[in-house]
Design an enzyme around this catalytic site. Structure first.
Site, short mmCIF file in Angstrom:
data_model
loop_
_atom_site.label_atom_id
_atom_site.label_comp_id
_atom_site.label_asym_id
_atom_site.label_seq_id
_atom_site.Cartn_x
_atom_site.Cartn_y
_atom_site.Cartn_z
N GLU A 158 -2.59 -8.99 3.14
CA GLU A 158 -2.98 -9.50 4.45
C GLU A 158 -4.50 -9.48 4.65
O GLU A 158 -5.01 -10.09 5.59
CB GLU A 158 -2.29 -8.70 5.56
N CYS A 174 0.83 -1.20 0.00
CA CYS A 174 0.00 0.00 0.00
C CYS A 174 0.87 1.26 0.00
O CYS A 174 1.60 1.49 -0.96
CB CYS A 174 -0.99 -0.03 1.17
N HIS A 193 -3.81 -4.92 -0.38
CA HIS A 193 -3.45 -5.45 0.94
C HIS A 193 -3.49 -6.97 0.91
O HIS A 193 -4.57 -7.57 1.06
CB HIS A 193 -4.43 -4.93 2.00
#
EC number: 4.3.2.10
Length: 211
Positions: free
Chosen positions: A192, A82, A190
């Site tokens: 994650e 990001c 992202h």
């Protein structure tokens, strides 16, 4: 020596990054750290972040992390996420601030009048799941072409060197959402927060040994 250092400069929720890394690398020593010495000694470095570019640059410098991040980005397996992607470039239109200058190019804002194919106005920030069309790189191993990843951003990178681009997404026009050079890989989305595809990318990073 830690296996993976997650750079903590006070911007963003690092807990989800740490948890995802621990899930894909349960036997690795992972440290969320703002200590330049730990970052310098780590085998791999993850550089995440959320928030506005000027704030991120300021907070990174206030913690004395600039040189450690620069060294890691040039010398060991390095994953930007990001804002951690955007900060690698030379300049950002967000706040009109210089970045780290590791990669040539600019960070620009999505236009305010974006519309989809049906003429419906698109919101900025670009937020939600979107398909990613990727090139051939070790970090995409086992990830389907046009797999969906989770995005939250109003700005995107424009590399001056087209060979840096490793993936694009559409909003509504194609924009670069992943770059790579030597030991460095960075993504706008992202991983994650991107379910199985994101975890696979993180696992690939853990196993990645660039030459």
């Amino acid at each position: 020596m830690v296996d993976v250092a997650v750079v903590d400069y006070g911007m963003g929720n690092l807990r989800s990054v740490e948890q995802a890394l621990r899930k894909v690398a349960p036997n690795s020593e992972i440290a969320v750290t703002d200590d330049p010495r730990v970052i310098a000694a780590a085998k791999r470095v993850v550089f995440p972040g959320q928030g506005a570019m000027p704030d991120c640059m300021r907070e990174m410098d206030s913690r004395g992390l600039r040189q450690a991040v620069l060294d890691a980005a040039r010398n060991k397996p390095f994953l930007g996420i990001c804002i951690g992607l955007q900060m690698l470039f030379e300049h950002s239109a967000e706040g009109n601030v210089p970045g780290l200058g590791v990669l040539p190019g600019e960070v620009v804002r999505f236009a305010s009048d974006l519309k989809d194919a049906q003429g419906n106005k698109l919101k900025v920030p670009h937020m939600g799941w979107n398909q990613v069309h990727h090139a051939d790189h070790a970090l995409w191993n086992g990830i389907a072409q046009d797999a969906r990843f989770y995005f939250v951003h109003s700005y995107y990178v424009q590399p001056r060197d087209a060979s840096l681009a490793q993936a694009t997404s559409d909003y509504p026009q194609p924009f670069v959402c992943a770059v790579a050079k030597d030991n460095l890989f960075a993504v706008q989305f992202h991983p994650e927060k991107s379910a199985a595809a994101g975890l696979k990318l993180l696992q690939n990073f853990i196993n990645w040994n660039p030459v």
